[in-house]
Design a protein around this motif. Structure first.
Motif, PDB file in Angstrom:
ATOM      1  N   PRO A  15       0.833  -1.199   0.000  1.00 15.73           N
ATOM      2  CA  PRO A  15       0.000   0.000   0.000  1.00 15.73           C
ATOM      3  C   PRO A  15       0.871   1.253   0.000  1.00 15.73           C
ATOM      4  CG  PRO A  15      -0.116  -1.126   2.126  1.00 15.73           C
ATOM      5  CD  PRO A  15       0.718  -1.977   1.221  1.00 15.73           C
ATOM      6  N   LEU A  16       0.252   2.349  -0.377  1.00 20.58           N
ATOM      7  CA  LEU A  16       0.944   3.630  -0.359  1.00 20.58           C
ATOM      8  C   LEU A  16       1.402   3.956   1.061  1.00 20.58           C
ATOM      9  CD1 LEU A  16      -1.601   5.648  -2.514  1.00 20.58           C
ATOM     10  CD2 LEU A  16       0.704   4.974  -3.213  1.00 20.58           C
ATOM     11  N   SER A  17       2.528   4.635   1.167  1.00 18.30           N
ATOM     12  CA  SER A  17       2.943   5.139   2.477  1.00 18.30           C
ATOM     13  C   SER A  17       1.961   6.232   2.874  1.00 18.30           C
ATOM     14  CB  SER A  17       4.358   5.718   2.392  1.00 18.30           C
ATOM     15  OG  SER A  17       4.342   6.907   1.602  1.00 18.30           O
ATOM     16  N   ALA A  59      -6.480   2.981  -6.134  1.00 20.92           N
ATOM     17  CA  ALA A  59      -5.284   3.186  -5.300  1.00 20.92           C
ATOM     18  C   ALA A  59      -5.171   2.121  -4.210  1.00 20.92           C
ATOM     19  CB  ALA A  59      -5.326   4.577  -4.667  1.00 20.92           C
ATOM     20  N   LEU A  60      -3.949   1.839  -3.830  1.00 22.49           N
ATOM     21  CA  LEU A  60      -3.668   0.896  -2.739  1.00 22.49           C
ATOM     22  C   LEU A  60      -3.444   1.702  -1.467  1.00 22.49           C
ATOM     23  CD1 LEU A  60      -1.281  -1.515  -4.657  1.00 22.49           C
ATOM     24  CD2 LEU A  60      -3.672  -1.893  -4.041  1.00 22.49           C
ATOM     25  N   ASP A 118     -13.602   3.491   1.187  1.00 24.35           N
ATOM     26  CA  ASP A 118     -14.752   2.738   0.665  1.00 24.35           C
ATOM     27  C   ASP A 118     -16.061   3.474   0.931  1.00 24.35           C
ATOM     28  OD1 ASP A 118     -13.033   0.756  -0.231  1.00 24.35           O
ATOM     29  OD2 ASP A 118     -13.440  -0.607   1.451  1.00 24.35           O
ATOM     30  N   GLU A 119     -16.173   4.081   2.100  1.00 26.82           N
ATOM     31  CA  GLU A 119     -17.379   4.851   2.435  1.00 26.82           C
ATOM     32  C   GLU A 119     -17.505   6.078   1.528  1.00 26.82           C
ATOM     33  OE1 GLU A 119     -17.128   5.741   6.620  1.00 26.82           O
ATOM     34  OE2 GLU A 119     -17.193   3.616   7.165  1.00 26.82           O
ATOM     35  N   ALA A 170      -1.339  10.677   1.255  1.00 21.78           N
ATOM     36  CA  ALA A 170      -1.835  12.039   1.466  1.00 21.78           C
ATOM     37  C   ALA A 170      -1.751  12.844   0.175  1.00 21.78           C
ATOM     38  CB  ALA A 170      -1.036  12.720   2.580  1.00 21.78           C
ATOM     39  N   LYS A 171      -0.622  12.797  -0.498  1.00 26.64           N
ATOM     40  CA  LYS A 171      -0.450  13.527  -1.764  1.00 26.64           C
ATOM     41  C   LYS A 171      -1.404  12.998  -2.826  1.00 26.64           C
ATOM     42  CE  LYS A 171       4.374  14.767  -1.036  1.00 26.64           C
ATOM     43  NZ  LYS A 171       5.755  14.552  -1.437  1.00 26.64           N
ATOM     44  N   HIS A 172      -1.520  11.687  -2.909  1.00 23.58           N
ATOM     45  CA  HIS A 172      -2.374  11.061  -3.918  1.00 23.58           C
ATOM     46  C   HIS A 172      -3.850  11.407  -3.669  1.00 23.58           C
ATOM     47  CE1 HIS A 172      -3.084   8.384  -7.218  1.00 23.58           C
ATOM     48  NE2 HIS A 172      -3.779   7.522  -6.497  1.00 23.58           N
TER      49      HIS A 172
END
Length: 171
Positions: A41-43, A99-100, A110-111, A48-50
């Motif tokens: 997964p993303l750090s 995104a991961l 998801d919500e 945050a940036k993504h």
């Protein structure tokens, strides 16, 4: 007897290759090895940036729509802004799903995706409205599914500032 059985088993996994004039050469079948790699997964920092990059076009489109309504722009301008919001929300949903995300925000993402999906029908209706009142009615219905609680959780866990419409052109 044991040595003979072991030799027979070992040879059964081999095949002989004969070339003209040369003694047979045994080849041993190699087991196939399958490796799977999973993308981590993303750090937190990358997430945050993504996240901000994903939500920016939708937030900007929404602000333009609100300004078109509030400034009494012609209905075709309002419908155009509603169409832009519809399309930006659709793309936002697609990117949020793709995104991961870090484990601690996946449920909130998801919500947000679910709420954003519910809003789509209202954005579509706003983009087809014939009057300002119809646009306003559909925008209000869409905003009931803005995912505020989920977005707030995501921003808190990613240590982002609270949503401020001024960041997206609002006043």
């Amino acid at each position: 007897m044991i040595i003979t059985a072991a030799a027979a088993i070992a040879l059964s996994a081999c095949t002989a290759t004969v070339t003209s004039g040369e003694p047979p050469v045994a080849t041993i079948a190699q087991p196939s090895v399958t490796t799977t790699t999973t993308t981590p997964p993303l750090s937190k920092e990358a997430a945050a940036k993504h996240y901000l990059a994903i939500v920016k076009p939708y937030n900007e489109a929404l602000e333009r729509l609100e300004q078109a309504i509030n400034n009494g722009k012609p209905i075709d301008v309002q419908r155009g802004a509603a169409t832009e919001t519809l399309q930006a929300n659709e793309e936002q949903i697609r990117q949020l799903k793709a995104a991961l995300w870090p484990e601690d925000i996946r449920t909130a993402v998801d919500e947000l995706v679910a709420e954003s999906g519910k809003a789509q029908e209202f954005w579509r209706k706003a983009s087809e409205a014939q009057t300002r009142d119809q646009v306003v009615e559909q925008v209000r219905a869409a905003l009931k599914h803005d995912g505020t609680a989920a977005a707030k959780t995501i921003r808190e866990r990613l240590e982002l500032a609270k949503y401020d419409e001024r960041d997206y052109g609002g006043s």
